[in-house]
Each structure stands twice: as C-alpha cells, then as structure tokens.
Design a protein around this motif. Structure first.
Motif, PDB file in Angstrom:
ATOM      1  N   ASP A  68       0.674   4.403  -2.402  1.00 50.61           N
ATOM      2  CA  ASP A  68       0.534   5.742  -1.839  1.00 50.61           C
ATOM      3  C   ASP A  68       1.461   6.734  -2.526  1.00 50.61           C
ATOM      4  OD1 ASP A  68      -1.371   4.920  -0.010  1.00 50.61           O
ATOM      5  OD2 ASP A  68       0.070   4.682   1.645  1.00 50.61           O
ATOM      6  N   HIS A  69       2.660   6.276  -2.864  1.00 48.67           N
ATOM      7  CA  HIS A  69       3.684   7.167  -3.420  1.00 48.67           C
ATOM      8  C   HIS A  69       3.929   6.924  -4.913  1.00 48.67           C
ATOM      9  CE1 HIS A  69       4.672   6.848   0.963  1.00 48.67           C
ATOM     10  NE2 HIS A  69       4.651   8.163   0.824  1.00 48.67           N
ATOM     11  N   GLN A  72       0.823  -1.201   0.000  1.00 45.69           N
ATOM     12  CA  GLN A  72       0.000   0.000   0.000  1.00 45.69           C
ATOM     13  C   GLN A  72       0.859   1.254   0.000  1.00 45.69           C
ATOM     14  OE1 GLN A  72      -3.543   0.369  -0.331  1.00 45.69           O
ATOM     15  NE2 GLN A  72      -2.606   2.343  -0.815  1.00 45.69           N
ATOM     16  N   GLU A  73       1.994   1.202   0.682  1.00 43.69           N
ATOM     17  CA  GLU A  73       2.898   2.357   0.665  1.00 43.69           C
ATOM     18  C   GLU A  73       3.426   2.612  -0.736  1.00 43.69           C
ATOM     19  OE1 GLU A  73       4.770   2.411   5.196  1.00 43.69           O
ATOM     20  OE2 GLU A  73       5.634   1.082   3.671  1.00 43.69           O
ATOM     21  N   GLY A 108      -4.765  11.957  -5.703  1.00 40.65           N
ATOM     22  CA  GLY A 108      -5.471  10.737  -5.317  1.00 40.65           C
ATOM     23  C   GLY A 108      -6.370  10.187  -6.405  1.00 40.65           C
ATOM     24  N   THR A 124      -4.264   5.258  -4.785  1.00 35.17           N
ATOM     25  CA  THR A 124      -2.939   5.838  -4.943  1.00 35.17           C
ATOM     26  C   THR A 124      -3.019   7.334  -4.698  1.00 35.17           C
ATOM     27  OG1 THR A 124      -1.098   6.230  -6.471  1.00 35.17           O
ATOM     28  CG2 THR A 124      -3.282   6.079  -7.450  1.00 35.17           C
ATOM     29  N   GLY A 125      -1.928   7.901  -4.225  1.00 31.39           N
ATOM     30  CA  GLY A 125      -1.903   9.331  -3.932  1.00 31.39           C
ATOM     31  C   GLY A 125      -1.554  10.187  -5.135  1.00 31.39           C
TER      32      GLY A 125
END
Length: 391
Positions: A10-11, A6-7, A44, A39-40
């Motif tokens: 996220d990035h 997930q990280e 987002g 995802t960011g």
C-alpha cells in the motif's frame, strides 16, 4: 505494531531505498499469496509477480499497452518501448538489424580498446571505485560509439561526457545535451548520408511510408543511449561485487566459454531491469483480479526470475541450471533491443578485467549503497582493492 505484507505494498515507493531493500522478500510473499498485488504508488497500480502471468501480459499488447512504460509519467516520447503494434513493428524493423550479433561484431575491437584504456587508468593503483571509474565510462563510451558512430574524436568525447552526465545526474539539462548532439549528427546524415545506425533512423519510415518526426528520431536515440546505461552498468557492478564474495567465481569467469555458459544465470539472478509499466486499455481480469480500462500495471521481471514455479531454488546463484528462460531482458515483442550489445559489453569488460587483475576484495569500511527504481539493487558505489595478475 507489525506491518502486514499488504500494508507494505500500500505504501511502497519504488524510489525509496528502504522499501527497495525489502522488496524481494515482499515479492516472495506476493507470488505465494497475492500474485497480482495492488500498490498505492502513483495513484495506484497492480504489480504482476509470477513468471507465467508476466508472459501472458507480454503476449497481449492489445490489452496491456506499453504506451506508459515507466513507473511514473515519462515526459518525452521513447519509441519503440512506448509503442504498440503495428507501429512498434515498424520501429523494430529498422532497428533490429543494427543491433544483431553480426552487426555488433564490428564494434568489438573498439569496445575492447575502451576497456583496456580504462583499466590502464587504475591498474597500477591497486584500487578503484568500480562504478564511477570503470562501469559508467565503459558503458557510456561503448553506447556513444555504437549509437552515434562519430569519427570526430572531440565530439565523441563530448558524446561520452553527455551520456555519462545523464547516467549520473538524470536531469532535464543532461537529457537536452544528448538530444542536441543527436540532432546535430542526424542533420549531418541528412546532408551527407553514410551507412550507420543514425542514418537508418534518418531514412526510416513507419505507417505506410511516413518518415519519423524529429521528436520520434530524438526519442529513439534517447532510448538507445539510456536503455543500456543503468542496465549494463548495474550488471557489471553486481558481477564485480560477486567477485569479492564468491571464492571460485574468478576462476570460473576466466574460462574462455564463461559468457556462453554462465552469463544467463548472472543476468537472471541480478535482473537489473527489474520492473516496467503497462496500461490496461480494455476491461479485463488477471487471476480473478478485475481491471478497468485506464488501470496501470507494474510488470516485475525480477520477481518472475525468482518464481519457484519456473526456477528451482531461484534465490541462489546456480550455474548448473539446465535451462534458463529468464526475463532479464523482458519477453515478447518488447524484449530488449540491445540485449546482444549488453552481452557483448559484459563479456568484453569482465574478460579484459580478469586478464590483468586478480584478488578482488572490498576496500575496508565499504558499505554498499544500492540503486532504486526500475534498475534496483545494483551497487551505486563499489570501492575495490585488487592485485595485478602475473601473466
């Protein structure tokens, strides 16, 4: 400290080569554990990863709109890919005919001649930088001829150069050069009509009889020219790379029916149009993930083409698949307008190359740099050595 899956999302930066190199493995995790993953990127968005869910999104444009088809904001109108029904249907009504298999047959000799002329330029040398010396000028030249269909050789060369610069530079100036050329040609069609694709754009009407604005006309031409550049170029580069890696592929692609038999699997496996954007226009949920009007989606066609629920052993290039309903051209109402032209170009290019060349191998020391973004993974440079084929 090990980064979690997930990280990673996220990035995630779709345009970072390091992220793109890891994306297939991360999408494999998402399909199994979090098929609509957040995802960011760009403030987002939700990434839709499974085949069945991608089909569902494509089937409901009233919920998942195509008015934001990019991963980032697109500064110009790009009809028909950024339109929804009923306007989308009006655009496709006058574009489907010129891009049908039958209509494209008239251009096959022109495309074959273009391939032969490019091969003439490097065949004797025994080596080529395949992307810049063949894939880019071949796809740009074919697109310029089919879309612009200009009899003026000097201006056609200018068109090929302009389209090539968009492919290589992707700058506002290169886009402006293509738009200026298209406007010039459409003005000529207004003054002296002729039966070709540009004339159909000039004459087209949408929304109960309204003629296209100049912005819409130029947007259509831009879509037609740019939509086939990175995609077909990327597929050609992938296939050329495979010829250096898979021992029996060259012989297989020499068979007269290779395109009808094997091209779909090559398209599924490479998936050069990997991801596009959608906009949520009413509150909904997908697999229990709540979505609010204004949320953005990334529909990941490449991920769907690697979904084990739809394809057995999908990470393997397998020419013995009985059925291959791949998503390489998307699906639903926005399925790629130029898919028949892409197939024609790929079949002609590979057939003409293999008619004269053999023994493809990477030049010593070659390190393959890969594309990022919407068209991900294809070699951006490919230095090849080869032998001339004895008839």
């Amino acid at each position: 400290m090990t980064e979690s899956h997930q990280e990673f999302f996220d990035h995630l930066d779709w345009f970072d080569g390091r992220d793109c190199a890891r994306l297939d493995e991360q999408l494999r995790w998402a399909r199994g554990h979090c098929p609509v993953v957040r995802t960011g990127f760009g403030g987002g968005m939700h990434v839709v990863t499974r085949y069945e869910d991608l089909v569902r999104v494509a089937a409901h444009p009233e919920i998942f709109s195509s008015t934001m088809p990019g991963l980032t904001t697109v500064p110009v109108a790009l009809p028909p890919i950024d339109t929804d029904p009923p306007l989308h249907s009006d655009f496709r009504a006058f574009l489907n005919g010129p891009f049908s298999r039958t209509a494209l047959e008239r251009y096959a000799p022109v495309v074959e001649r273009l391939a032969d002329e490019l091969i003439d330029g490097f065949a004797a040398a025994g080596q080529v930088e395949f992307v810049s010396e063949f894939a880019i000028p071949f796809t740009a030249g074919a697109l310029a001829k089919v879309v612009l269909d200009d009899d003026n050789e000097a201006r056609l060369r200018r068109a090929i150069d302009a389209v090539t610069q968009v492919s290589v530079q992707n700058t506002p100036e290169s886009f402006a050069a293509v738009a200026a050329l298209a406007a010039e040609l459409m003005a000529e069609r207004e003054a002296a009509p002729r039966a070709d694709l540009l004339q159909s754009i000039v004459d087209a009407t949408v929304e109960d009889g309204r003629r296209l604005t100049m912005e819409e006309r130029l947007g259509v031409v831009t879509v037609l020219l740019l939509g086939g550049l990175d995609t077909t170029r990327g597929a050609l580069a992938y296939i050329a790379q495979f010829l250096t890696e898979i021992p029996d592929l060259e012989a297989r692609l020499r068979e007269p029916d290779w395109a009808a038999r094997d091209l779909d699997e090559l398209l599924r496996y490479t998936s050069t149009v990997s991801v596009m954007g959608r906009l949520v226009v009413e509150d909904t949920d997908l697999l229990g993930v709540p979505m609010t009007k204004g949320d953005r989606l990334a529909v990941h066609w490449r991920s769907g083409n690697r979904d084990t629920a739809r394809f057995d052993d999908p990470d393997r290039l397998d020419f013995d698949r009985n059925r291959n309903p791949h998503l390489a051209f998307g699906i639903g109402i926005h399925r790629c307008l130029g898919r028949h032209f892409a197939r024609q170009q790929l079949e002609i290019a590979i057939t003409r190359l293999l008619a004269r060349l053999t023994g493809f191998r990477l030049a010593p020391g070659t390190e393959i740099d890969r594309s990022v973004g919407i068209s991900v993974g294809a070699p951006r440079e490919l230095h090849l050595h080869f032998d001339s084929r004895t008839p």
